[in-house]
Design an enzyme around this catalytic site. Structure first.
Site, PDB file in Angstrom:
ATOM      1  N   GLU A   1      -5.229  -9.064   1.666  1.00 54.42           N
ATOM      2  CA  GLU A   1      -5.725  -8.559   3.350  1.00 54.42           C
ATOM      3  C   GLU A   1      -7.470  -8.554   2.685  1.00 54.42           C
ATOM      4  O   GLU A   1      -7.436  -7.397   1.569  1.00 54.42           O
ATOM      5  CB  GLU A   1      -5.024  -7.145   3.349  1.00 54.42           C
TER       6      GLU A   1
ATOM      7  N   GLU B   1       0.821  -1.515  -0.070  1.00 54.74           N
ATOM      8  CA  GLU B   1      -0.242   0.045   0.036  1.00 54.74           C
ATOM      9  C   GLU B   1       0.471   1.188   0.447  1.00 54.74           C
ATOM     10  O   GLU B   1       0.332   2.737   0.702  1.00 54.74           O
ATOM     11  CB  GLU B   1      -1.135  -0.158   1.416  1.00 54.74           C
TER      12      GLU B   1
END
Length: 323
Positions: free
Chosen positions: A243, A138
């Site tokens: 995730e 990210e």
């Protein structure tokens, strides 16, 4: 219950023939594991072994034998190999390795040093367990949000450094990827990263998407909308779900209510559908609140001894009719 048809038959063409063969989705199931507890205490080998062994013996489900790591470095050390590596060897847990690249040039150097040290120290007992390497997590999202992240060119540089570091080692053929949010790649500049990786990791949390309808009733739509967009952006590169999860406790975000009941619905709708499709999946997470209380808490298990406390919700998959 409707499932996204585009999850079927994910393509597996990567940058090299070896990477193409190993990057494909093969139905891997695992959890995300941080390097430290909520009280900032570093996880030791025994802690990781305890968690890995518990993941292998979950009532209602089976096959959760993989671990996604965020760093190669033992918490609060410069570049010592993370103790999750010998724990994985002892428990025969496969590894999606992670290198943290948003900490500056020295941090990247330290991550690569730890990766090389792990290869040297543990040899094939380690390298045979590695199913992939994630360079960053990210970072593009955080960079665009004004947080500590990296831009696309810096990320590409890090990816190529890792490729060079593993060249000529037993990890040379292991697929290298990057994990980010799908909307990060809606920025055309960021899409250049995709050309330099073998697979793309999707992090999807309908719970946080409060700008759209995000109740548990809309969670299926929110999740698969993001995943399908990621698949489209990835082109011929396979997409792993790195995730996702739903919290058992915490504040209400938009229409999303954290509760064990909703976490159960999300598991049945999302985890079970991904398992049925054979998509590589690392759930978030096994236990989040240990030596502290997370809020929100995405853990399947509450605080306490993992071999004593009960799961907060049922992990079985009820057969559904696809329509």
């Amino acid at each position: 219950m409707r499932f996204a048809s585009s999850v079927l038959g994910l393509a597996a063409t990567a940058s090299t023939a070896v990477a193409a063969a190993t990057a494909a989705n093969t139905g891997i199931k695992g959890f995300n594991y941080g390097a430290f507890f909520l009280n900032q205490a570093a996880k030791q080998q025994a802690d990781f072994e305890y968690e890995f062994n518990r993941a292998k013996n979950l009532q209602g489900t089976s096959g959760w034998t993989s671990a996604r790591l965020y760093s190669m470095i033992q918490w609060q050390t410069a570049n010592t190999v993370i103790s999750a590596i010998p724990a994985a060897i002892n428990t025969k847990t496969t590894l999606l390795l992670g290198l943290w690249v948003s900490g500056g040039d020295q941090a990247v150097t330290n991550e690569i040093a730890a990766l090389k040290a792990a290869i040297s120290q543990y040899g094939s007992a380690f390298t045979n367990l590695v199913v992939g390497i994630s360079v960053g997590s990210e970072d593009l999202y955080r960079d665009a949000s004004g947080e500590v992240g990296v831009g696309p060119q810096k990320l590409i540089d890090c990816i190529e450094k890792v490729r060079s570091a593993v060249a000529g080692t037993p990890l040379a053929g292991v697929p290298i990827g990057h994990v980010d949010t799908y909307d990060s790649f809606l920025n055309g500049t960021n899409r250049a990263v995709i050309d330099h990786i073998d697979w793309l990791g999707f992090d999807g949390y309908p719970y946080w998407e409060q700008s759209l309808p995000n109740s548990i009733d809309h969670a299926h739509e929110r999740f698969y909308d993001g995943l399908n967009k990621t698949i489209a952006l990835a082109g011929n590169k396979p997409v792993y779900v790195t995730e996702t999860g739903w919290p058992v406790s915490g504040k209400t975000v938009g229409q999303a209510v954290a509760s064990p009941a909703n976490a159960r619905i999300y598991w049945q709708d999302i985890a079970c559908s991904l398992i049925a499709r054979g998509v590589n999946l690392w759930w978030y997470d096994l236990q989040e609140s240990q030596w502290g209380q997370a809020s929100p808490d995405f853990g399947i298990f509450p605080a306490g001894d993992l071999n004593t406390v009960k799961a907060s919700y049922d992990l079985s998959c009820v057969s559904l009719i696809l329509c």
